[in-house]
Every structure is written in C-alpha cells, then in structure tokens.
Design an enzyme around this catalytic site. Structure first.
Site, PDB file in Angstrom:
ATOM      1  N   TYR A 135      25.488  50.521  54.878  1.00  0.00           N
ATOM      2  CA  TYR A 135      25.848  49.407  54.000  1.00  0.00           C
ATOM      3  C   TYR A 135      24.952  48.197  54.244  1.00  0.00           C
ATOM      4  O   TYR A 135      24.438  47.584  53.300  1.00  0.00           O
ATOM      5  CB  TYR A 135      27.319  49.042  54.239  1.00  0.00           C
ATOM      6  CG  TYR A 135      27.851  47.960  53.330  1.00  0.00           C
ATOM      7  CD1 TYR A 135      28.131  48.217  51.994  1.00  0.00           C
ATOM      8  CD2 TYR A 135      28.103  46.675  53.820  1.00  0.00           C
ATOM      9  CE1 TYR A 135      28.635  47.225  51.166  1.00  0.00           C
ATOM     10  CE2 TYR A 135      28.613  45.685  53.002  1.00  0.00           C
ATOM     11  CZ  TYR A 135      28.879  45.968  51.674  1.00  0.00           C
ATOM     12  OH  TYR A 135      29.364  44.988  50.854  1.00  0.00           O
ATOM     13  N   ALA A 136      24.742  47.854  55.513  1.00  0.00           N
ATOM     14  CA  ALA A 136      23.908  46.699  55.842  1.00  0.00           C
ATOM     15  C   ALA A 136      22.479  46.898  55.360  1.00  0.00           C
ATOM     16  O   ALA A 136      21.855  45.972  54.832  1.00  0.00           O
ATOM     17  CB  ALA A 136      23.923  46.442  57.350  1.00  0.00           C
TER      18      ALA A 136
ATOM     19  N   ILE B 104      35.647  41.210  43.036  1.00  0.00           N
ATOM     20  CA  ILE B 104      34.624  40.195  42.814  1.00  0.00           C
ATOM     21  C   ILE B 104      33.971  40.377  41.453  1.00  0.00           C
ATOM     22  O   ILE B 104      33.731  39.405  40.730  1.00  0.00           O
ATOM     23  CB  ILE B 104      33.566  40.248  43.926  1.00  0.00           C
ATOM     24  CG1 ILE B 104      34.181  39.858  45.274  1.00  0.00           C
ATOM     25  CG2 ILE B 104      32.385  39.326  43.613  1.00  0.00           C
ATOM     26  CD1 ILE B 104      33.249  40.052  46.454  1.00  0.00           C
TER      27      ILE B 104
ATOM     28  N   ASP C 297      27.518  54.876  35.503  1.00  0.00           N
ATOM     29  CA  ASP C 297      27.388  55.301  36.893  1.00  0.00           C
ATOM     30  C   ASP C 297      25.992  54.911  37.358  1.00  0.00           C
ATOM     31  O   ASP C 297      24.997  55.471  36.889  1.00  0.00           O
ATOM     32  CB  ASP C 297      27.583  56.811  36.993  1.00  0.00           C
ATOM     33  CG  ASP C 297      27.480  57.333  38.418  1.00  0.00           C
ATOM     34  OD1 ASP C 297      27.124  56.551  39.327  1.00  0.00           O
ATOM     35  OD2 ASP C 297      27.743  58.540  38.625  1.00  0.00           O
TER      36      ASP C 297
ATOM     37  N   GLY D  95      30.096  47.278  37.864  1.00  0.00           N
ATOM     38  CA  GLY D  95      31.256  47.334  38.750  1.00  0.00           C
ATOM     39  C   GLY D  95      32.183  46.161  38.534  1.00  0.00           C
ATOM     40  O   GLY D  95      32.744  45.613  39.486  1.00  0.00           O
ATOM     41  N   GLY D  96      32.366  45.796  37.278  1.00  0.00           N
ATOM     42  CA  GLY D  96      33.123  44.578  36.971  1.00  0.00           C
ATOM     43  C   GLY D  96      34.577  44.797  36.630  1.00  0.00           C
ATOM     44  O   GLY D  96      35.219  43.906  36.068  1.00  0.00           O
ATOM     45  N   ASN D  97      35.118  45.948  36.968  1.00  0.00           N
ATOM     46  CA  ASN D  97      36.497  46.245  36.565  1.00  0.00           C
ATOM     47  C   ASN D  97      37.550  45.756  37.548  1.00  0.00           C
ATOM     48  O   ASN D  97      38.743  45.807  37.269  1.00  0.00           O
ATOM     49  CB  ASN D  97      36.667  47.751  36.334  1.00  0.00           C
ATOM     50  CG  ASN D  97      36.274  48.578  37.548  1.00  0.00           C
ATOM     51  OD1 ASN D  97      35.238  48.323  38.162  1.00  0.00           O
ATOM     52  ND2 ASN D  97      37.078  49.571  37.886  1.00  0.00           N
ATOM     53  N   ARG D  98      37.111  45.265  38.730  1.00  0.00           N
ATOM     54  CA  ARG D  98      38.102  44.740  39.686  1.00  0.00           C
ATOM     55  C   ARG D  98      37.405  43.839  40.700  1.00  0.00           C
ATOM     56  O   ARG D  98      36.191  43.754  40.751  1.00  0.00           O
ATOM     57  CB  ARG D  98      38.829  45.878  40.406  1.00  0.00           C
ATOM     58  CG  ARG D  98      37.930  46.799  41.203  1.00  0.00           C
ATOM     59  CD  ARG D  98      38.668  48.047  41.662  1.00  0.00           C
ATOM     60  NE  ARG D  98      37.808  48.984  42.362  1.00  0.00           N
ATOM     61  CZ  ARG D  98      37.618  49.001  43.678  1.00  0.00           C
ATOM     62  NH1 ARG D  98      38.244  48.110  44.444  1.00  0.00           N
ATOM     63  NH2 ARG D  98      36.828  49.890  44.244  1.00  0.00           N
TER      64      ARG D  98
ATOM     65  N   ASN E  54      26.549  44.196  40.721  1.00  0.00           N
ATOM     66  CA  ASN E  54      27.652  44.064  41.676  1.00  0.00           C
ATOM     67  C   ASN E  54      28.167  45.410  42.172  1.00  0.00           C
ATOM     68  O   ASN E  54      28.773  45.482  43.239  1.00  0.00           O
ATOM     69  CB  ASN E  54      28.796  43.286  41.016  1.00  0.00           C
ATOM     70  CG  ASN E  54      30.075  43.331  41.812  1.00  0.00           C
ATOM     71  OD1 ASN E  54      30.205  42.671  42.847  1.00  0.00           O
ATOM     72  ND2 ASN E  54      31.042  44.119  41.358  1.00  0.00           N
TER      73      ASN E  54
END
Length: 246
Positions: free
Chosen positions: A152-153, A26, A60, A21-24, A87
């Site tokens: 999410y938590a 953080i 994915d 998930g490094g394209n945007r 991430n």
C-alpha cells in the site's frame, strides 16, 4: 465582470468531474463537494451501483477496457472531463515475510497502475481543451511507511512521482496534477477499530482527532479551482500534522 458564484475557489461555469471509487467514504464526500459547487459529477464503482444523487458508471480501474468504457459513458452523458480525482484504491495488509507476490501486485495494480489507466484516458480531452485538473488521492502512509503495508505504501508513494512527471509533461498545456495525502479519516474502515487502538492512533496525531471526509474533499475542490492554477506537482497532507517533515 461578476460571476454567478460567490466563492473565489469556484469557477464560473460548471465542469465535468470524474471521481473514481466515489460510491462511499472519502470518494463520495469528494463527489458531493463538487456537486455542491454546481459541477457535473460522475463517479465510478466496480458494481456500477452508487447513491441516487450522483451519476454512477461501472468502472474497474484494473481493466483498461472497463476504464475506457466508463470514461466514454461519462463523456457521452456530460461532455469532456475537466477534472479527474483518482481515488479508487484497495488495501491488503500483510507483514513482508508473509506477503505473497499477488498481495503486492494486486494493490499496486489497483492503486498505482489503475491511476495511470484513468489519467491516461481522461487527459486526452484535457490536452485538446488545453486545461484540466488532476487530483490523486494518496495517503500519509505513502510518506511515512507502515508496518504490514509495504504494498500500500509503495503504491501511494508512487502517485507522487507520477503526478510530478505529469506536471512536467503537461504543465504548459494548462493542466495541473497534484496529490492529496489524507491521514486517519472517520470512515467505515476506522469506525470498526477497537476503542483502545483508535485512541492510540489519535495520540500520535497532533490535532488529536481523525479528520472528517469533507475535510479531504474541500482540499480536492480547491486544488481543482482557478485559485490553485499555479500549483502543480504538490503533495498536500490532510493528516492533522501526523506526517510533518515527510
């Protein structure tokens, strides 16, 4: 013996680093921080599209075959992975009474099970080399909880138990697994908040401000450095004091 790097938080030789998930946001800040150190950095994105300055592969995390293909592509391009930063994640906020089972399981599958898929695949090379760094990006919400964020938590809290179990399994092989727990960060997601809501959130933070993505990235690069070789199973908050005591 001297090295070519001046910072004590950087290792002498470039390593192969994978950031999911490094394209945007953080993730991209983390990837670029490793690039700045001279490491060989790859990122995943679902579409396979990413910035021109970072090697990008389609991946994915909800699909084991896709994860395997992505990691294989990185290994063929750069060599065995030395550092993985998990991430990739999603949110689907909903009050508990209105949350569907799919709302819950889809977030768990991406954020928690997706991390399992990535780490299980990348750790194979680390075990062979008897060294490696695993950094999991959690959230202050995983420690504090959040109304409307039970899914999410739960997914982000689960990363703590996962990292600590990996530490007990693989610590003797020179592999560390740590968790970074960001608070409110200045990203596209927070930029769209209404000014009054943003002010309300900032008032809850002792530091009085949101963090920059680069502040999270620097913690990740440090945890992946030789200086942090004796730190494993730790949770490092980057939240301006928001989650103190949790």
């Amino acid at each position: 013996m001297s090295t070519t790097r001046t910072s004590t938080t950087q290792t002498p030789e470039p390593r192969t680093v994978l950031v999911t998930g490094g394209n945007r946001g953080i993730g991209l800040a983390i990837a670029r921080a490793f690039v700045a150190q001279g490491d060989r950095v790859a990122i995943t994105s679902r579409s396979g599209q990413g910035p021109d300055d970072v090697f990008t592969v389609a991946g994915d995390v909800t699909d084991s075959a896709s994860v395997d293909a992505a990691v294989t592509a990185v290994e063929e391009h750069f060599g065995p992975i030395d550092v993985v930063v998990a991430n990739a994640g999603i949110t689907h906020d909903m009050l508990l009474m209105r949350m569907s089972e799919d709302d819950f399981t889809s977030v768990i599958d991406t954020n928690l099970t997706g991390t399992f898929r990535v780490v299980q695949r990348t750790v194979k090379g680390m075990i062979k080399k008897r060294r490696g760094r695993i950094v999991l990006v959690s959230s202050v919400v995983g420690l504090l909880g959040g109304a409307g964020q039970a899914n999410y938590a739960a997914s982000k809290a689960g990363l703590v138990g996962f990292a600590r179990s990996v530490t007990r399994e693989l610590g003797a092989r020179g592999i560390t697994a740590n968790v970074v727990a960001p608070g409110f960060i200045e990203t596209e997601m927070t930029q769209v908040l209404e000014p009054e809501l943003k002010k309300k959130y900032q008032q809850q933070i002792p530091a009085g401000r949101f963090a920059q993505p680069e502040e999270v990235a620097r913690v990740c690069t440090w945890l992946a450095s030789d200086d942090a070789a004796y730190i494993s199973g730790a949770v490092i908050p980057v939240d301006g004091g928001l989650g103190m005591g949790h």
